[in-house]
Design a protein around this motif. Structure first.
Motif, short mmCIF file in Angstrom:
data_model
loop_
_atom_site.label_atom_id
_atom_site.label_comp_id
_atom_site.label_asym_id
_atom_site.label_seq_id
_atom_site.Cartn_x
_atom_site.Cartn_y
_atom_site.Cartn_z
N ASN A 1 4.03 6.63 -2.73
CA ASN A 1 5.38 6.89 -2.23
C ASN A 1 5.30 7.21 -0.74
N ASP A 2 6.25 6.69 0.02
CA ASP A 2 6.34 6.97 1.46
C ASP A 2 7.64 7.74 1.66
N TRP A 3 7.52 8.98 2.11
CA TRP A 3 8.71 9.82 2.30
C TRP A 3 9.24 9.75 3.73
N ASP A 4 8.86 8.73 4.42
CA ASP A 4 9.30 8.38 5.77
C ASP A 4 8.43 9.06 6.84
N MET A 5 8.60 8.58 8.06
CA MET A 5 7.73 8.99 9.16
C MET A 5 8.05 10.42 9.59
N LEU A 6 7.04 11.06 10.17
CA LEU A 6 7.17 12.48 10.49
C LEU A 6 8.17 12.74 11.62
N GLU A 7 8.93 13.80 11.43
CA GLU A 7 9.85 14.29 12.48
C GLU A 7 9.28 15.57 13.11
N VAL A 8 8.04 15.90 12.78
CA VAL A 8 7.39 17.10 13.34
C VAL A 8 7.54 17.06 14.86
N GLY A 9 8.11 18.13 15.42
CA GLY A 9 8.29 18.21 16.87
C GLY A 9 9.61 17.65 17.37
N ASN A 10 10.42 17.10 16.47
CA ASN A 10 11.68 16.47 16.92
C ASN A 10 12.90 17.35 16.63
N PHE B 1 2.03 15.61 -0.72
CA PHE B 1 2.54 14.52 -1.57
C PHE B 1 1.78 13.21 -1.34
N LYS B 2 0.85 13.23 -0.40
CA LYS B 2 0.06 12.05 -0.04
C LYS B 2 0.95 10.94 0.52
N SER B 3 1.94 11.33 1.28
CA SER B 3 2.75 10.35 2.00
C SER B 3 1.94 9.88 3.20
N PRO B 4 2.20 8.67 3.72
CA PRO B 4 1.57 8.31 4.99
C PRO B 4 1.91 9.36 6.04
N LEU B 5 0.98 9.61 6.96
CA LEU B 5 1.24 10.59 8.03
C LEU B 5 1.40 9.81 9.33
N HIS C 1 0.82 -1.22 0.00
CA HIS C 1 0.00 0.00 0.00
C HIS C 1 0.85 1.26 0.00
N SER C 2 2.11 1.13 0.38
CA SER C 2 3.03 2.28 0.33
C SER C 2 4.44 1.74 0.26
N TRP C 3 5.34 2.56 -0.24
CA TRP C 3 6.73 2.11 -0.39
C TRP C 3 7.67 3.27 -0.10
N ARG C 4 8.60 3.02 0.81
CA ARG C 4 9.62 4.03 1.13
C ARG C 4 10.46 4.28 -0.12
N MET C 5 10.75 5.55 -0.37
CA MET C 5 11.43 5.95 -1.61
C MET C 5 12.86 6.39 -1.38
#
Ligand code: GAL
Length: 455
Positions: free
Chosen positions: A271-280, A298-302, A229-233
């Protein structure tokens, strides 16, 4: 301008013609990007049952669950590193010190709260952290996870044994041998390793969302659609605006790559642009806003990757930006945004000094959306000329709406200029002003979701 858009649309049509049948799952699982929380970015291997129980309480209390963040995903380091597998059943043995009630016990807790539980494994002999991998044990592991009540699998790409290494690997960072003309990455050993786990998951009597963590290798975007369903790019993200630290990359290089691959995303596969670093880390609020806005666009997983206990109101308000989430989760348009008003080819991520495109356009059920990234080191006025926006009509008046604040900015003709802070991203919805004749057309050719059901 017109010629470059035409060229882009031709590329898009070609990509559509080549796309494999999508992995269509029951109940809409995986149709739109996954939303949830994952332990890796903030906790790495320092995980235990308490971490996930606390996170699940906070997802509910902070209103994040109601906004759609429902997957609670365990990353690496959840199993017993020494014992690895049970001698008789060959099943991976959970680390019962970290998870005294087992993974199945944790799944029950998540389900009782209306949440879902994700797990992590690897298409090699060991995970990146050196724990048991699933290569050759796909059926056994998929059956165990299904029995435990797992809802999501992130499948990594470390420790691939010699016989499974591709003769012609492709690494998005470069440094690989050129394959013969017409080489089919969909038949590569990498695709086979990921395909074996897909088949094992599909054989279970449970729907498990499948997230390929193949780092863009073997052109996963060419076959990921029929596999998961998604793939890291790309390699790993780390909380930095730009730059690189070993295999980890800052936000701007990843955005360049995302802009280059804008057309590889649609319903059921993205496309999965990796997990969020928001707040890190040291990301400023503006940088966190750009990160969230662009990943949503980009419709990446959130998948949130920050500590929820003690989270600041400002960071929380970014993760709760409802109109950005709505764009990401739009039920009518599966494709992500397309860069426009950019001269030449978008630079590769390895070019660390290049600025990514600043203007992006996309469509949702609510209208046209324009995202304006200011990647420069000072505040700037950024102009959008409506005639330059694919899908907008020349000579019409448009109502411009701020997706961050939820407020209308005003009615404009010709274009609009907005002040965008250093490293911030403006998110605008643009609709024909009331009483204005004409229809808005779609900027991207429509992604046609497959109707075939693999389940
Ligand atoms: C990396 C992966 C990360 C994280 C880590 C765990 O390969 O890209 O997201 O899962 O392994 O060891």
């Amino acid at each position: 301008m017109a010629a470059s858009i035409k060229a882009k649309l031709q590329v898009a049509l070609l990509a559509m013609a080549m796309s494999a049948e999508a992995l269509v799952s029951p109940d809409g699982t995986g149709r739109v990007p996954a939303m949830g929380w994952n332990s890796w970015n903030e906790y790495a291997c320092d995980i235990n049952e308490t971490v996930f129980l606390e996170v699940s309480d906070l997802l509910v209390e902070l209103g994040l669950k109601d906004l759609g963040y429902t997957y609670v995903n365990i990353d690496d380091c959840w199993s017993n590193k020494e014992l690895r597998r049970d001698n008789t059943t060959q099943r991976i043995i959970p680390d019962y010190v970290k998870f005294p009630n087992g993974i199945d016990g944790l799944a029950k807790e998540m389900h009782a709260k209306g949440l879902k539980l994700g797990i992590y494994s690897d298409a090699g002999t060991s995970t990146c952290g050196g724990y048991a991998g699933s290569l050759g044990y796909e059926d056994i592991d998929a059956a165990a996870w299904s029995e435990w009540g797992i809802d999501y699998l992130k499948y990594d790409n470390c420790n691939v044994p010699e016989e499974w290494v591709d003769e012609y690997p492709y690494y998005p960072e470069g440094g690989y041998p050129t394959p013969p003309l017409g080489y089919d990455y969909g038949a590569s050993k990498t695709a086979q390793r990921y395909g074996a786990m897909r088949d094992a998951l599909l054989a279970q009597n449970r729907t498990i969302q499948y997230s390929l963590c193949a780092w863009g290798h073997a052109h996963v975007e060419q076959w990921g659609n029929g596999t998961g369903h998604s793939w890291r790019m790309w390699g790993d993200i780390y909380p930095s605006w730009a730059g690189q630290d070993g295999y980890s990359w800052g936000l701007m290089p990843i955005v360049n790559q995302a802009a280059r691959h804008w057309n590889d995303t649609g319903f059921w596969g993205r496309n999965d642009w990796d997990m969020l670093e928001v707040g890190n880390g040291n990301l400023t609020l503006e940088e966190s806003r750009s990160h969230f806005a662009l990943w949503a666009a980009f419709k990446s997983p959130l998948i949130v990757g920050t500590r929820l206990a003690g989270i600041s109101e400002e960071v929380l308000s970014i993760l709760r930006a409802r109109e950005l989430i709505d764009f990401n989760q739009d039920a009518r348009h599966g494709e992500g945004v397309m860069p426009f008003a950019y001269e030449g080819e978008v630079p590769p991520s390895t070019n660390q000094t290049a600025h990514p495109p600043s203007h992006y356009v996309g469509t949702s059920a609510k209208g046209m959306h324009v995202f304006l990234l200011n990647s420069h080191d000072e505040d700037r006025d950024v102009e959008v000329r409506f005639g330059d926006v694919p899908g907008l009509l020349r000579g019409r008046a448009y109502l411009v709406h701020d997706m961050w604040t939820g407020e209308d900015v005003g009615v404009f003709s010709g274009g609009v200029t907005v002040r965008v802070k250093r490293h911030d991203t403006a998110a605008l919805r643009i609709n024909l002003a009331k009483g204005c004749a004409g229809t808005q057309t779609h900027p991207n050719p429509q992604w046609t979701p497959s109707t075939s059901h693999l389940f």
